[in-house]
Enzyme design. Structure first.
Site, PDB file in Angstrom:
ATOM      1  N   CYS A 197      71.025  39.054  48.426  1.00  0.00           N
ATOM      2  CA  CYS A 197      71.008  40.510  48.489  1.00  0.00           C
ATOM      3  C   CYS A 197      72.264  41.059  49.177  1.00  0.00           C
ATOM      4  CB  CYS A 197      69.717  40.973  49.168  1.00  0.00           C
ATOM      5  SG  CYS A 197      69.223  42.654  48.770  1.00  0.00           S
ATOM      6  N   HIS A 198      72.129  41.683  50.348  1.00  0.00           N
ATOM      7  CA  HIS A 198      73.269  42.240  51.073  1.00  0.00           C
ATOM      8  C   HIS A 198      73.977  41.211  51.968  1.00  0.00           C
ATOM      9  CE1 HIS A 198      71.289  45.998  49.917  1.00  0.00           C
ATOM     10  NE2 HIS A 198      72.443  46.596  50.130  1.00  0.00           N
TER      11      HIS A 198
END
Length: 186
Positions: free
Chosen positions: A106-107
């Site tokens: 994800c991030h």
């Protein structure tokens, strides 16, 4: 194998911590929660506070030499805080310098951008990181899971979002065991 999970004191996406943690445990390996501060990590379900998790060690107490691999869970605030901590960034960079496998979802690749380890690598992430990854020399793609290898022997496994967790966990546990780094636990 001893696997480090690096998170900031708050902001980690809970499911991106707990499902990979369970996958590591199910594979017969030993996960350890590393953070920038002692105590507990406050996890989130998107923007809402979720559970807390006890920190095993801080980045001041560890080095990549004590681990076989690294997992970087996501959450927007988590990697944003980690990339502002020099010791956390150095810890991440150390896995690449040692040729040890890393998994990020994800991030989490924001921390990899700061560690300057993405040049020439193909990877994925949450779509909003696309420009940051490209500016750091990486090739961003929109795929469920991407496994990349570089000349130093470092394997990087990346994934986009919580919906990809099953495939992400299968890929990184397989790659971690293939890597057979043989690092001795500290």
């Amino acid at each position: 194998m001893r696997i480090a999970f690096l998170t900031a004191p708050e902001g980690v996406e809970q499911v991106e911590l707990t499902q990979p943690w369970q996958a590591v445990t199910d594979a017969g390996d030993s996960p350890e929660l590393v953070s920038t501060k002692p105590g507990e990590v406050q996890a989130f379900n998107h923007l809402d506070k979720a559970d807390t998790f006890p920190v095993d060690r801080t980045v001041d107490e560890v080095s990549p030499d004590g681990y076989d691999a690294l997992v970087l869970p996501g959450g927007v605030a988590n990697p944003d805080a980690l990339r502002m901590d020099e010791k956390a960034v150095a810890f991440v960079r150390g896995f690449f310098e040692a040729g040890k496998p890393v998994a990020a979802i994800c991030h989490a690749p924001w921390t990899l951008v700061e560690a300057d380890v993405l040049r020439g690598r193909r990877l994925t992430s949450w779509p909003s990181l696309r420009t940051d990854i490209r500016n750091a020399g990486g090739e961003w793609v929109d795929e469920q899971v991407v496994v990349s290898h570089d000349g130093s022997g470092t394997t990087l496994v990346t994934s986009r979002k919580p919906d990809d967790l099953r495939a992400f966990c299968e890929a990184f546990t397989e790659e971690f065991h293939k890597a057979g780094t043989g690092a001795k636990a500290a």
